[in-house]
Scaffold this motif. Structure first.
Motif, PDB file in Angstrom:
ATOM      1  N   LEU A 120      -0.960  14.499   5.327  1.00 57.86           N
ATOM      2  CA  LEU A 120      -0.404  13.239   5.840  1.00 57.86           C
ATOM      3  C   LEU A 120       0.719  13.514   6.833  1.00 57.86           C
ATOM      4  CD1 LEU A 120      -0.187  10.803   2.785  1.00 57.86           C
ATOM      5  CD2 LEU A 120      -1.817  10.818   4.658  1.00 57.86           C
ATOM      6  N   PRO A 173      -0.619   8.374  18.680  1.00 60.45           N
ATOM      7  CA  PRO A 173      -1.372   7.189  18.265  1.00 60.45           C
ATOM      8  C   PRO A 173      -2.419   6.769  19.299  1.00 60.45           C
ATOM      9  CG  PRO A 173       0.959   6.682  18.632  1.00 60.45           C
ATOM     10  CD  PRO A 173       0.821   8.157  18.678  1.00 60.45           C
ATOM     11  N   SER A 197     -10.919   3.885  17.520  1.00 59.34           N
ATOM     12  CA  SER A 197     -10.589   2.618  16.864  1.00 59.34           C
ATOM     13  C   SER A 197     -11.199   1.436  17.609  1.00 59.34           C
ATOM     14  CB  SER A 197      -9.075   2.438  16.776  1.00 59.34           C
ATOM     15  OG  SER A 197      -8.513   3.442  15.984  1.00 59.34           O
ATOM     16  N   PHE A 206       0.823  -1.217   0.000  1.00 60.76           N
ATOM     17  CA  PHE A 206       0.000   0.000   0.000  1.00 60.76           C
ATOM     18  C   PHE A 206       0.855   1.264   0.000  1.00 60.76           C
ATOM     19  CE2 PHE A 206      -4.339  -1.523   1.832  1.00 60.76           C
ATOM     20  CZ  PHE A 206      -4.342  -2.580   0.927  1.00 60.76           C
ATOM     21  N   THR A 207       1.881   1.283   0.836  1.00 62.08           N
ATOM     22  CA  THR A 207       2.645   2.529   0.958  1.00 62.08           C
ATOM     23  C   THR A 207       3.529   2.757  -0.256  1.00 62.08           C
ATOM     24  OG1 THR A 207       4.314   1.392   2.281  1.00 62.08           O
ATOM     25  CG2 THR A 207       2.639   2.629   3.475  1.00 62.08           C
ATOM     26  N   PHE A 243     -16.425  -2.917  12.408  1.00 64.32           N
ATOM     27  CA  PHE A 243     -15.729  -3.968  11.659  1.00 64.32           C
ATOM     28  C   PHE A 243     -15.878  -5.352  12.312  1.00 64.32           C
ATOM     29  CE2 PHE A 243     -13.143  -0.121  10.536  1.00 64.32           C
ATOM     30  CZ  PHE A 243     -13.626  -0.036   9.245  1.00 64.32           C
ATOM     31  N   VAL A 247      -7.004   3.684   4.312  1.00 60.07           N
ATOM     32  CA  VAL A 247      -6.612   3.166   5.623  1.00 60.07           C
ATOM     33  C   VAL A 247      -6.325   4.319   6.583  1.00 60.07           C
ATOM     34  CG1 VAL A 247      -4.847   1.849   6.870  1.00 60.07           C
ATOM     35  CG2 VAL A 247      -5.683   1.033   4.662  1.00 60.07           C
ATOM     36  N   ILE A 248      -5.569   5.315   6.096  1.00 54.61           N
ATOM     37  CA  ILE A 248      -5.196   6.428   6.972  1.00 54.61           C
ATOM     38  C   ILE A 248      -6.421   7.273   7.341  1.00 54.61           C
ATOM     39  CG2 ILE A 248      -3.854   8.575   7.054  1.00 54.61           C
ATOM     40  CD1 ILE A 248      -1.720   6.924   5.421  1.00 54.61           C
ATOM     41  N   ILE A 275       5.214   5.771   3.816  1.00 59.29           N
ATOM     42  CA  ILE A 275       4.951   6.522   2.586  1.00 59.29           C
ATOM     43  C   ILE A 275       6.058   7.550   2.381  1.00 59.29           C
ATOM     44  CG2 ILE A 275       3.393   8.166   1.448  1.00 59.29           C
ATOM     45  CD1 ILE A 275       1.064   6.826   2.800  1.00 59.29           C
ATOM     46  N   LEU A 298       2.760   1.857  -3.282  1.00 57.56           N
ATOM     47  CA  LEU A 298       1.837   2.364  -4.301  1.00 57.56           C
ATOM     48  C   LEU A 298       1.604   3.858  -4.105  1.00 57.56           C
ATOM     49  CD1 LEU A 298      -0.963  -0.383  -4.521  1.00 57.56           C
ATOM     50  CD2 LEU A 298       0.447   0.436  -6.416  1.00 57.56           C
ATOM     51  N   ALA A 299       1.334   4.251  -2.870  1.00 58.90           N
ATOM     52  CA  ALA A 299       1.013   5.650  -2.592  1.00 58.90           C
ATOM     53  C   ALA A 299       2.227   6.550  -2.771  1.00 58.90           C
ATOM     54  CB  ALA A 299       0.447   5.785  -1.180  1.00 58.90           C
ATOM     55  N   PRO A 346      -5.692   2.969  -1.822  1.00 53.42           N
ATOM     56  CA  PRO A 346      -5.660   2.004  -0.703  1.00 53.42           C
ATOM     57  C   PRO A 346      -5.070   2.610   0.566  1.00 53.42           C
ATOM     58  CG  PRO A 346      -4.732   1.030  -2.692  1.00 53.42           C
ATOM     59  CD  PRO A 346      -4.961   2.474  -2.999  1.00 53.42           C
ATOM     60  N   ALA A 347      -3.894   3.261   0.446  1.00 51.13           N
ATOM     61  CA  ALA A 347      -3.228   3.798   1.633  1.00 51.13           C
ATOM     62  C   ALA A 347      -4.044   4.927   2.258  1.00 51.13           C
ATOM     63  CB  ALA A 347      -1.830   4.286   1.274  1.00 51.13           C
ATOM     64  N   PHE A 363      -8.329   5.148  10.050  1.00 47.75           N
ATOM     65  CA  PHE A 363      -7.677   4.840  11.329  1.00 47.75           C
ATOM     66  C   PHE A 363      -6.875   5.991  11.916  1.00 47.75           C
ATOM     67  CE2 PHE A 363      -8.375   0.661   9.393  1.00 47.75           C
ATOM     68  CZ  PHE A 363      -9.147   0.089  10.405  1.00 47.75           C
ATOM     69  N   PHE A 412      -3.383   4.970  -7.445  1.00 53.78           N
ATOM     70  CA  PHE A 412      -2.234   4.535  -6.641  1.00 53.78           C
ATOM     71  C   PHE A 412      -2.411   4.907  -5.168  1.00 53.78           C
ATOM     72  CE2 PHE A 412      -0.125   3.949 -10.679  1.00 53.78           C
ATOM     73  CZ  PHE A 412       0.833   2.991 -10.412  1.00 53.78           C
ATOM     74  N   LEU A 413      -3.021   6.066  -4.960  1.00 51.55           N
ATOM     75  CA  LEU A 413      -3.118   6.577  -3.588  1.00 51.55           C
ATOM     76  C   LEU A 413      -4.243   5.925  -2.784  1.00 51.55           C
ATOM     77  CD1 LEU A 413      -2.692  10.417  -4.155  1.00 51.55           C
ATOM     78  CD2 LEU A 413      -1.118   8.899  -2.957  1.00 51.55           C
ATOM     79  N   LEU A 453      -2.241  -1.228   7.927  1.00 45.47           N
ATOM     80  CA  LEU A 453      -2.046  -1.494   6.501  1.00 45.47           C
ATOM     81  C   LEU A 453      -1.328  -0.352   5.789  1.00 45.47           C
ATOM     82  CD1 LEU A 453      -5.336  -3.292   5.438  1.00 45.47           C
ATOM     83  CD2 LEU A 453      -3.061  -4.246   5.805  1.00 45.47           C
ATOM     84  N   ALA A 454      -1.367   0.842   6.348  1.00 45.61           N
ATOM     85  CA  ALA A 454      -0.627   1.947   5.745  1.00 45.61           C
ATOM     86  C   ALA A 454      -0.121   2.855   6.855  1.00 45.61           C
ATOM     87  CB  ALA A 454      -1.510   2.736   4.787  1.00 45.61           C
ATOM     88  N   THR A 455       1.134   3.275   6.751  1.00 41.84           N
ATOM     89  CA  THR A 455       1.681   4.202   7.740  1.00 41.84           C
ATOM     90  C   THR A 455       2.314   5.376   7.014  1.00 41.84           C
ATOM     91  OG1 THR A 455       3.539   2.671   7.802  1.00 41.84           O
ATOM     92  CG2 THR A 455       2.103   2.689   9.714  1.00 41.84           C
ATOM     93  N   VAL A 456       2.084   6.551   7.553  1.00 36.04           N
ATOM     94  CA  VAL A 456       2.605   7.764   6.931  1.00 36.04           C
ATOM     95  C   VAL A 456       4.127   7.705   6.866  1.00 36.04           C
ATOM     96  CG1 VAL A 456       2.737  10.255   7.147  1.00 36.04           C
ATOM     97  CG2 VAL A 456       0.620   9.078   7.709  1.00 36.04           C
ATOM     98  N   PHE A 490      -5.516  -4.556  10.246  1.00 28.01           N
ATOM     99  CA  PHE A 490      -6.167  -3.510   9.459  1.00 28.01           C
ATOM    100  C   PHE A 490      -5.646  -2.093   9.734  1.00 28.01           C
ATOM    101  CE2 PHE A 490      -8.919  -6.777   7.996  1.00 28.01           C
ATOM    102  CZ  PHE A 490      -9.396  -6.307   6.780  1.00 28.01           C
ATOM    103  N   PRO A 491      -5.564  -1.658  10.991  1.00 31.66           N
ATOM    104  CA  PRO A 491      -5.097  -0.279  11.195  1.00 31.66           C
ATOM    105  C   PRO A 491      -3.648  -0.064  10.761  1.00 31.66           C
ATOM    106  CG  PRO A 491      -6.186  -1.127  13.148  1.00 31.66           C
ATOM    107  CD  PRO A 491      -5.967  -2.287  12.239  1.00 31.66           C
TER     108      PRO A 491
END
Lengths: 296, 292
Positions: A132, A140, A147, A109-110, A155, B19-20, A175, A112-113, B15-16, B23, B12-13, A169-172, A166-167
């Motif tokens: 972001l 957090p 959450s 995910f990251t 969920f 999530v952000i 990225i 890709l982003a 999915p990420a 959460f 591209f953006l 799956l992406a972290t700033v 799940f939480p």
């Protein structure tokens, strides 16, 4: 003997100077090794002590004056006792599942982003990116209350390791790290790919990702260690014993074993050993990851 | 170049960002709302206006204690900076086996605060290693209850944080030291600088970016400390709340006592403090780069 040839004089002087310098060198070495050695005792001693304690038999003292470090009646009993009374195999399996799935999906995910942030022009790019970055300063723990509500009421993954996956799956942070890595790739390479008729997805997958493999490794290591050691959120999500991860299980073990220090020590050793081995094997990547993170 | 709208970057953006958004961004908004409600997570929240904040600031001495403890906790930042620079200078030399030492110092960093905290707790127990050691060399006559003495709780918890951070920040400073050109030190030696002056005039200014980075990271971590407090006080926060920090208090209110609305108000205070701190840090950072 009393007669010294005048020509010998400077030579001996030089030699004396040389041995003096060498002597100072060895003294300096001894000094630094002493400092480093003392520091090593400070950082390593708790581990050594827990390690020895975990092998102590019932006749080896935990508390005595003077203290006893090395077991006289070494035994594996503490490990078997811990393994029998608690679902350690589940703990390991859960921790490994969480870490493995988080690391792989998070990197997907990251990365890709990170590509459009590094290499594309589009409306809202800077706004989204700074938004972001701003989330960096959000503690957090602040998000744990909502959450928790999401996990229970929306969920429905409360009491399952999905709640940990799940939480994450992406972290700033990742990225940001991967964006920096993509930026170092020359645009010519991407253009060459485009001339060959590759789509953006192909370019991302077969040109960019292979080049930034070191940064991916760094991000993977940081994410893995964080997940492996995480406690606060997992402790909120996993009440059932067999669903717990190692860290949450270790606290449960501490509660269940009470004053059985030998058993608790065995639990600590089992929790720490995998990550230490992981660190020793990947030491170089660890260090590079850290210094890279500062530059970014 | 043809300028035409393309969906590709957004694909591209997605999915990420999704999530952000769910959460991180949504929780911030939700927590603002919860802070104005009475909420126990099980039954729906009910609006109570400012009464959580009113209680927090006027009728809750433990909250003030937590606030005070969290600010005291910030002392770990200067301690870590000084110790870790010294440690980095010590390991920044070519000696046989130096890498083994660096690795050894790093082990507490990766071992996880829970395992390490439990080890510390066992050593600090009344019937623990520290007491037996101190008694056998004659420093103590009677064992000290390290973890139930209110005056010791916070310093011990902070000591654990420092101990766990040593190797981490050492590596960061070490990388910084290795970026300082050797010629600067040669020039200093020519000018007759002694070892102390050498570090004062060259090492410290040279490490400025790392010092700022470590100050930001470690002070944010200090404001958000939880695991060390939790494990060393057995989840109780220490005798007379002596070890209660902001995040620990948030945790206790939300997840032990079921006061999620009230805990959200604590979270808002934490957010405001963290924001103020980050802005201050960024200002300092900007001033630092202007000077260069």
């Amino acid at each position: 003997m009393a007669q010294t040839h005048p020509l010998n004089l400077p030579a001996t002087e030089a030699r004396r100077k040389a041995t003096g310098a060498a002597g100072r060198k060895t003294l300096e070495k001894i000094f630094w090794y002493t400092v480093l050695g003392l520091m090593a005792v400070v950082t390593a001693f708790p581990f050594v002590w827990v390690f020895f304690t975990s092998f102590k038999g019932p006749n080896d003292a935990i508390y005595s004056v003077p203290p006893q470090l090395v077991p006289q009646y070494p035994t594996f009993d503490n490990y078997t006792r811990v393994w029998q009374q608690l679902p350690m195999a589940n703990f390991f399996l859960n921790s490994i599942s969480v870490a493995a799935s988080t690391v792989s999906l998070n990197l997907l995910f990251t990365s890709l982003a990170a590509y459009p942030f590094a290499k594309m022009k589009f409306r809202g790019r800077d706004t989204i990116f700074y938004l972001l970055l701003a989330t960096f300063v959000v503690p957090p723990q602040l998000s744990f209350i909502p959450s928790f509500v999401l996990a229970r009421n929306v969920f429905h993954y409360y009491d399952s390791i999905l709640a940990l996956i799940f939480p994450s799956l992406a972290t700033v942070f990742n990225i940001f790290l991967l964006r920096q890595a993509f930026k170092t790739v020359p645009d010519d390479l991407l253009d060459a790919g485009r001339i060959d008729g590759a789509g953006e997805f192909r370019i991302w997958w077969s040109i960019l990702l292979p080049i930034i493999r070191p940064s991916l490794a760094t991000a993977a290591i940081i994410t893995f260690v964080y997940q492996w050691n995480d406690y606060f959120w997992p402790s909120l999500m996993l009440p059932t014993m067999t669903h717990k991860t190692l860290q949450v299980g270790l606290v449960a073990l501490q509660g269940a074993f009470g004053s059985d220090s030998r058993g608790i020590a065995a639990g600590v050793v089992m929790t720490v050993i995998p990550i230490i081995i992981f660190f020793i094997v990947l030491q170089r990547q660890f260090v590079r990851g850290l210094t890279g993170a500062v530059k970014g | 170049m043809t300028k035409k709208f393309s969906l590709t970057p957004y694909l591209f953006l997605t999915p990420a960002l999704l999530v952000i958004a769910v959460f991180v961004l949504y929780p911030v908004i939700a927590v603002v709302y919860y802070s104005f409600t009475s909420y126990d997570i099980v039954t729906p929240p009910s609006w109570v206006g400012l009464s959580n904040y009113q209680r927090l600031f006027t009728a809750d001495p433990i909250f003030w204690q937590a606030l005070k403890n969290s600010f005291i906790y910030l002392l770990v930042t200067p301690i870590l900076i000084v110790l870790c620079i010294m440690l980095a200078i010590a390991v920044n030399r070519k000696l046989p086996g130096i890498n083994a030492f660096r690795a050894l110092y790093y082990i507490p960093v990766i071992s996880g605060s829970i395992a390490v905290g439990i080890a510390w707790r066992m050593m600090l127990d009344t019937n623990g290693l520290l007491n037996s050691l101190l008694i056998s060399i004659g420093i103590l006559q009677e064992p000290i209850q390290w973890l139930s003495e209110p005056a010791y709780t916070l310093p011990i918890v902070m000591l654990l944080t420092v101990w766990m951070g040593l190797g981490h920040y050492m590596m960061i400073f070490l990388a910084g030291l290795q970026n300082i050109p050797e010629e600067l030190y040669d020039a200093a030696r020519m000018d007759g600088c002694n070892d102390f002056q050498k570090h004062w005039y060259i090492t410290f200014p040279g490490l400025r970016p790392q010092i700022t980075f470590v100050a930001v990271i470690s002070s944010l971590a200090a404001l958000q400390v939880f695991n060390e407090v939790f494990i060393l006080t057995g989840g109780l926060g220490g005798v007379l709340n002596s070890g209660v920090t902001m995040v620990f208090y948030l945790w206790r209110q939300a997840f032990r006592l079921g006061h999620a609305g009230y805990a959200s108000a604590v979270a808002m205070v934490l957010l405001v403090i963290t924001l103020t701190f980050s802005i201050m840090n960024i200002r300092l950072l900007e001033r630092g780069t202007e000077a260069d």
